[in-house]
Design an enzyme around this catalytic site. Structure first.
Site, PDB file in Angstrom:
ATOM      1  CG  HIS A  57      90.397  54.305  93.383  1.00 19.73           C
ATOM      2  ND1 HIS A  57      89.175  53.879  92.905  1.00 19.73           N
ATOM      3  CD2 HIS A  57      91.039  53.185  93.788  1.00 19.73           C
ATOM      4  CE1 HIS A  57      89.088  52.566  93.013  1.00 19.73           C
ATOM      5  NE2 HIS A  57      90.205  52.121  93.540  1.00 19.73           N
ATOM      6  CE  LYS A 104      86.491  47.453 100.675  1.00 23.22           C
ATOM      7  NZ  LYS A 104      87.941  47.747 100.775  1.00 23.22           N
ATOM      8  CD  GLU A 106      87.635  47.670  96.871  1.00 22.76           C
ATOM      9  OE1 GLU A 106      88.297  47.213  95.918  1.00 22.76           O
ATOM     10  OE2 GLU A 106      88.165  48.227  97.846  1.00 22.76           O
ATOM     11  CG  HIS A 108      87.859  47.574  88.344  1.00 21.03           C
ATOM     12  ND1 HIS A 108      88.520  46.872  87.366  1.00 21.03           N
ATOM     13  CD2 HIS A 108      88.831  48.210  89.048  1.00 21.03           C
ATOM     14  CE1 HIS A 108      89.821  47.048  87.482  1.00 21.03           C
ATOM     15  NE2 HIS A 108      90.033  47.863  88.494  1.00 21.03           N
ATOM     16  NE  ARG A 129      94.877  40.823  93.864  1.00 19.70           N
ATOM     17  CZ  ARG A 129      94.330  41.105  92.684  1.00 19.70           C
ATOM     18  NH1 ARG A 129      93.871  40.125  91.911  1.00 19.70           N
ATOM     19  NH2 ARG A 129      94.249  42.351  92.262  1.00 19.70           N
ATOM     20  CD  GLN A 333      94.354  42.976  88.888  1.00 16.12           C
ATOM     21  OE1 GLN A 333      93.369  42.503  89.449  1.00 16.12           O
ATOM     22  NE2 GLN A 333      94.849  44.155  89.225  1.00 16.12           N
ATOM     23  CG  ASN A 519      78.921  51.752 101.772  1.00 12.55           C
ATOM     24  OD1 ASN A 519      79.734  52.413 101.122  1.00 12.55           O
ATOM     25  ND2 ASN A 519      78.942  51.710 103.100  1.00 12.55           N
ATOM     26  CG  ASN A 557      84.975  51.422  96.310  1.00 13.08           C
ATOM     27  OD1 ASN A 557      84.517  51.297  95.187  1.00 13.08           O
ATOM     28  ND2 ASN A 557      86.132  52.010  96.514  1.00 13.08           N
TER      29      ASN A 557
END
Length: 761
Positions: A57, A104, A106, A108, A129, A333, A519, A557
């Site tokens: 990751h 961006k 990403e 999860h 963030r 977080q 992407n 990502n």
């Protein structure tokens, strides 16, 4: 050095005993390399850092050799407006007049299966963030969601938690959710995809980067306290496959690896960061998400011009008895790490107190070249930071086109039974419209706030989301994200380009000019040569496509290990496109009927292309053949025409054609405009192909009667194929396909909107 007493024992080197480093996801040769780098056994804390930062990751160890193709193919002209690109927290693009946009997307994914609400919520929090860390104010989010079969018993649990998590976090932050996709397919059963996008805006001079520079500058950790949640999240949870036991079996043991989010803490943190930026007192900044302090300290030090010393016991904690390894591994977080000059520390603390944000000096930049971390007077980490952050293992995994691919390509839709009669065409239209593949996502999107802050100008019933960023000039941005696992399964190279083409097209139908790409590449295990072939081909397809369109990939990502047992998901490269518009008042809506008697014109060519289509999926449960042809030069011309038409007021509505074909787009445009229309199929054309083909490069536009001759002349002059296919009947209450069938708007809306509430309401 004085090491923490709880070091890895000699037993770790014994092959006939359990290996602690293996539990952290490290392989034998990786552990041997760590020992070689350090010249000794690593401490527990060092082992934790390396295991996290060398995980799939974080290190991209299986994808690096392929991702470099993006850099190799990006030209200087494509880079000319990029202020930050691949390798930074997020890409940043100069959009003119002193404004810049960062965006961006990403993943999860695994956390969102184990604990759907927190997995999705913290996915939103993490990407927000990343945007904050570039010096920007976050202004909008989007989501790309993939779930298992809509009627599977476990899908309801995952859908409910994920949607509440996305909405609960984003709504609480006051960020409009302006679009995305939700797809149901059995391949995602047990492996949902939760890809979150965020965009932010900043003045070009306010750009911030993640580096620790200037000996004596202080390292300040601010935001929430550090707890035990999220430990092992990226090294174990996100970097391995699930077993076959499902969420009720061993996978539930992964629950502590899922972070716990607090959007109200993050909301305050956003405002605090913006105040700090305005004060000009931040040298460098890094968010704490995946890998926590292990990432923040090693990446800041590796990107700087010196070393770093951290007193780890200074980190504010919310759990008692935490070990150094746990503090470094925690993915709690709502935390940020800043580099601040000594003379600005008091001012920094003053701003944090104003926002009631906890802030603590935990270390400083040093003259050396090492990252040294102490714990109550004992050194628990003493490493070269680049070996942690940037010099992890790089694997050239075997790449092999699977032999089964020939059978996939040969299994076309040519022999499948097609509707022929008017009654069959009508029945097929309604069946597709009501299917989980094409039905309205209103049940989901209404749980998100699309218009908070008052700058959203396109979101509902739109191909892309549009946000105003400058009230004085009306300057704005358009965002679209797209993917097709089905097309990519059939042909990974072309499938990635079709996703790029659709996202590009969805931006231009709003009237905006595409400027950049991000992407999120979601695939199965990189240890499977067939998966790596899919990945390699998709990367090359996307990179080559961006060169043809002249827009750069600014970042992204990679999410591997999306599979349960030996069964991977459909390869799903999500592509996000950022567009720029000089005045949002000239945006193009989706709904028809804004002008009396509009003519409906179809731009582009329709071919007999049904392999991988929604028709083949819903009616025949079939996946095989080759996906539609993609012509990126044509897509670029289409974009130029639509942007010019927006500026010149030649069209009053536009809607991209994609899944479901022409009839789906007509119905969606009619429902959005609450106006009926009459479709007249071209003479001699096959009604089934005309209505349901998923040929790419097509857009439905509504043209005011007064502009039809000027618009058609422009199309002819530019060589754009077009067909007059109908008229808008203001006051009509149906979509009519002349000589074939009528569908009342009320029946269409009921059919379109009833499916998801019935399944998940």
């Amino acid at each position: 050095m004085s090491a923490h007493p709880d070091t890895v024992s000699d037993a770790a080197a014994s092959a006939d005993q359990p290996q602690p480093y293996r539990e952290l996801g490290l392989k034998d040769d990786e552990y041997a390399r760590i020992r070689e780098i350090l010249g000794r056994r690593p401490t527990d804390a060092e082992l934790a850092m390396y295991s996290i930062m060398w995980s799939e990751h974080c290190s991209y160890k299986s994808s690096k050799v392929h991702l470099k193709y993006f850099g190799e193919t990006t030209t200087d002209e494509m880079r000319s407006r990029m202020l930050a690109g691949i390798g930074e927290n997020a890409g940043v693009v100069d959009i003119g007049d002193g404004w810049a946009v960062t965006f961006k997307v990403e993943s999860h994914n695994h956390p969102s299966y184990v604990e759907p609400y927190q997995g999705a919520a913290t996915g939103v929090g993490g990407i927000v963030r990343d945007i904050m860390a570039m010096g920007a104010r976050p202004i909008a989010v989007m989501d790309q969601l993939r779930f298992g079969a809509a009627d599977h018993p476990d899908t309801r649990r995952v859908v409910d938690g994920v949607v509440r998590g996305v909405g609960g976090y984003g709504n609480s932050l006051g960020l409009p959710n302006v679009g995305g996709e939700t797809v149901f397919d059995a391949s995602y059963q047990g492996n949902p995809l939760v890809n979150a996008l965020c965009a932010g805006v900043l003045r070009t001079e306010d750009l911030k980067l993640a580096f620790a520079s200037g000996s004596g500058n202080k390292i300040i950790l601010f935001g929430a306290r550090t707890g035990l949640d999220g430990i092992g999240g990226v090294s174990v949870l996100a970097s391995e496959t699930f077993d076959d036991a499902g969420e009720s079996g061993p996978n539930r043991k992964k629950l502590p690896s899922v972070q716990v989010g607090d959007p109200f803490t993050e909301k305050v943190l956003i405002e605090c960061c913006l105040d700090l930026y305005r004060a000009g007192i931040v040298v460098g900044i890094q968010d704490l998400g995946g890998a926590g302090l292990s990432c923040a300290t090693s990446e800041l030090a590796a990107a700087g011009d010196g070393g770093m010393h951290i007193d780890l016991e200074q980190v504010p904690m919310r759990a008692e008895g935490m070990t150094p390894a746990e503090v470094l591994s925690s993915e709690s977080q709502e935390r940020m790490c800043a580099v601040v000059a000594p003379e600005n520390v008091d001012r920094f603390m003053e701003v944090c107190r104003k926002w009631d944000v906890l802030a603590t000096v935990i270390g400083e930049v040093t003259d050396g070249e090492r990252l040294v971390i102490d714990w109550h007077g004992q050194t628990v980490v003493d490493v070269p930071p680049r070996t942690v952050a940037h010099q992890g293992p790089v694997y050239e995994r075997p790449v092999q086109r699977p032999a089964s691919q020939d059978d996939v390509v040969a299994s076309t839709t040519a022999g499948l039974q097609r509707p022929r009669s008017a009654a069959e065409l009508r029945e097929t239209t309604l069946k597709l419209l009501a299917s989980p593949a094409l039905c309205s996502r209103k049940f989901i999107t209404e749980q998100y706030d699309r218009y908070v802050r008052g700058n959203t100008v396109l979101a509902e019933n739109a191909d892309s989301g549009m946000i105003r960023i400058d009230e004085e000039t009306g300057r704005g941005i358009s965002l679209a994200t797209d993917a097709s696992g089905r097309y990519t399964f059939l042909d990974p190279y072309r499938g990635a380009q079709l996703a790029l083409a659709e996202a590009y097209r969805n931006v231009v139908v709003s009237g905006a000019t595409p400027a950049a790409v991000t992407n999120c590449l979601n695939f199965g295990s990189p240890e499977d040569p067939a998966v790596m072939w899919q990945f390699q081909q998709a990367v090359r397809g996307l990179a080559d496509g961006c060169v043809q369109l002249g827009i750069p990939v600014t970042g992204g990502n990679v999410s591997f290990y999306n599979q349960t047992g030996s069964t991977p998901i459909l390869p799903t490269p999500v592509v996000g496109v950022l567009g720029v518009i000089d005045d949002v008042r000239r945006r193009i809506p989706t709904g028809i009927g804004t002008e009396p008697g509009e003519t409906l014109i179809l731009l582009g060519e329709t071919r007999d292309e049904f392999d991988g289509s929604i028709w083949s999926q819903v009616v025949h449960d079939h996946l095989g053949g080759v996906p539609p042809v993609v012509d990126l030069a044509h897509e670029q011309l289409l974009g130029e025409i639509l942007v010019a038409s927006s500026r010149d007021g030649l069209i009053s509505a536009a809607h991209d054609l994609s899944e479901g074909g022409l009839i789906q787009s007509v119905i969606e445009a009619a429902l959005a405009g609450e106006t009926g229309c009459r479709i007249i199929l071209p003479e001699g054309a096959d009604p089934f192909v005309t209505l349901f083909s998923e040929s790419a490069g097509r857009v439905l536009v509504a043209v005011p009667r007064t502009e039809e001759s000027r618009f058609s002349a422009m199309l002819d002059a530019r060589g754009m194929p077009w067909t007059r296919i109908g008229v808008v009947d203001q006051g009509s209450d149906s979509v009519s396909v002349q000589d074939h069938f009528d569908l009342p708007l009320e029946e269409l809306r009921t059919t379109f909107e009833a499916t998801l509430p019935a399944l998940f309401g």
